[in-house]
Scaffold this active site. Structure first.
Site, PDB file in Angstrom:
ATOM      1  N   ALA A 153       0.839  -1.191   0.000  1.00 57.74           N
ATOM      2  CA  ALA A 153       0.000   0.000   0.000  1.00 57.74           C
ATOM      3  C   ALA A 153       0.876   1.243   0.000  1.00 57.74           C
ATOM      4  O   ALA A 153       1.958   1.255   0.584  1.00 57.74           O
ATOM      5  CB  ALA A 153      -0.909   0.009   1.223  1.00 57.74           C
ATOM      6  N   LYS A 154       0.375   2.284  -0.643  1.00 63.84           N
ATOM      7  CA  LYS A 154       1.122   3.546  -0.650  1.00 63.84           C
ATOM      8  C   LYS A 154       0.549   4.420   0.461  1.00 63.84           C
ATOM      9  O   LYS A 154      -0.328   5.276   0.240  1.00 63.84           O
ATOM     10  CB  LYS A 154       1.024   4.229  -2.016  1.00 63.84           C
ATOM     11  CG  LYS A 154       2.104   5.282  -2.247  1.00 63.84           C
ATOM     12  CD  LYS A 154       2.163   5.690  -3.704  1.00 63.84           C
ATOM     13  CE  LYS A 154       3.218   6.774  -3.951  1.00 63.84           C
ATOM     14  NZ  LYS A 154       4.587   6.317  -3.735  1.00 63.84           N
ATOM     15  N   CYS A 155       1.038   4.161   1.671  1.00 65.82           N
ATOM     16  CA  CYS A 155       0.558   4.892   2.835  1.00 65.82           C
ATOM     17  C   CYS A 155       1.731   5.569   3.535  1.00 65.82           C
ATOM     18  O   CYS A 155       2.871   5.110   3.465  1.00 65.82           O
ATOM     19  CB  CYS A 155      -0.171   3.965   3.803  1.00 65.82           C
ATOM     20  SG  CYS A 155       0.813   2.599   4.459  1.00 65.82           S
TER      21      CYS A 155
END
Length: 365
Positions: free
Chosen positions: A203-205
């Protein structure tokens, strides 16, 4: 808003935009991520109501309650892509639909509502349209677009929030690394890992990047440009850099990149490189690469090139590798032929100078 319902964006032009003269001065040397355009996108979400109140308005601070859920439980995701000015004066974006799909995947992993892909792409288009004068025209420059979403509900409690804010800001950008395209030196972290199986590595968090900062500081202290993370289980296999994927190029022309497997961000540039390299006649494999093999094959000469890739840096050659017990060079520390050929091909597609055979380029203006 739910399903495929369409949102209409209300346009509220900035009443006090930056003057043309001041904008020109800023665009002369924008750096990366320090200069911002006049407007931003705002879309709200509430449980039971869906997505609503879509606006393009003057870029300004976001009012936030100190009990906003994002500040305590880090429900936040983001994306990054670019808009380009092509040679014929058109304005394009590179693979926004892929960013929309990854944004939705990140939202699922963080237990957040999924923004419909058409709304994601339309929000970018509208912002680029209104702030098109901020797009730099010189080579290696672009308008970097940063969509992001966070939990805005005011509450303290460990559960998914019921209210969210989706935003897009834009930043004219020059080269990601100071000095333009040249080989960078990377630091192999002995102590820190980026992500573990079952975690949020795919995830791009923001939390993934926050967790990388101590290792990146260690890399800078060691005189390096970026950090390389090894896997969290065996501490043997290369995962990715602090903000980029990595490729290895061997003497027979084969390209190898670590498999995704849930701990590595599925890079959109990475995916494009896999396609372009195969079309150029290279054998391309996704398989684990151990740090021991990286070092041994660089010494034997079998490993000729290594490069990092990502939206911000595009394709950047890696010339040197440092670690606590020593260092070594890749291909004499010079940019490799395959690396630079792939970079040029990708840049030419993005900027409309080469045929777009895959429908990657979306025209905005």
């Amino acid at each position: 808003m739910s399903g495929g319902d369409k949102l209409d964006f209300e346009i509220r032009p900035n009443p006090a935009p930056v003057s043309a003269a001041d904008r020109a001065a800023l665009l002369a040397n924008p750096g990366f991520g320090r200069v911002f355009t006049d407007h931003m996108v705002i879309v709200r979400y509430a449980e039971g109501k869906g997505w609503y109140d879509a606006r393009i308005e003057a870029r300004a601070p976001i009012p936030m309650d100190p009990a906003a859920a994002v500040l305590h439980y880090a429900q936040e995701i983001f994306e990054g892509l670019k808009a380009y000015r092509t040679g014929d004066g058109a304005v394009t974006m590179f693979r926004p639909e892929a960013n929309a799909a990854r944004f939705a995947a990140s939202a699922r992993r963080l237990a957040m509502p999924e923004l419909p892909p058409e709304t994601f792409v339309e929000s970018l288009r509208r912002l680029v349209e209104i702030d098109q004068e901020w797009i730099p025209e010189h080579e290696d420059a672009s308008l970097y677009l940063r969509p992001f979403m966070f939990a805005s509900e005011v509450f303290l409690g460990v559960r998914p929030a019921n209210e969210y804010l989706y935003c897009v800001i834009a930043s004219p950008a020059g080269a990601y690394f100071a000095g333009g395209v040249k080989p960078v030196t990377v630091w192999v972290s002995p102590d820190y890992t980026r992500a573990a199986p079952g975690g949020t590595g795919a995830a791009k968090c923001g939390g993934n990047y926050a967790a990388s900062l101590a290792a990146q500081a260690e890399a800078i202290e060691a005189g390096c440009d970026q950090v390389v993370f090894l896997d969290a289980v065996e501490r043997r296999f290369v995962d990715e850099l602090g903000g980029m994927n990595v490729f290895f190029v061997y003497d027979d022309g084969t390209l190898v990149t670590p498999p995704l497997g849930g701990t590595i961000l599925p890079g959109i540039t990475r995916d494009a490189v896999l396609t372009l390299a195969a079309e150029a006649g290279h054998e391309v494999r996704e398989q684990p690469v151990s740090f021991a093999d990286w070092q041994a094959e660089a010494a034997s000469g079998r490993l000729r090139e290594v490069f990092a890739c990502g939206t911000a840096a595009v394709i950047t050659p890696i010339g040197g590798v440092r670690f606590p017990d020593g260092e070594f060079l890749i291909g004499g520390g010079e940019p490799g032929r395959t690396t630079m050929a792939l970079r040029q091909k990708l840049v030419d597609i993005q900027r409309g100078r080469a045929e777009d055979r895959h429908g990657w380029v979306t025209r905005v203006l």
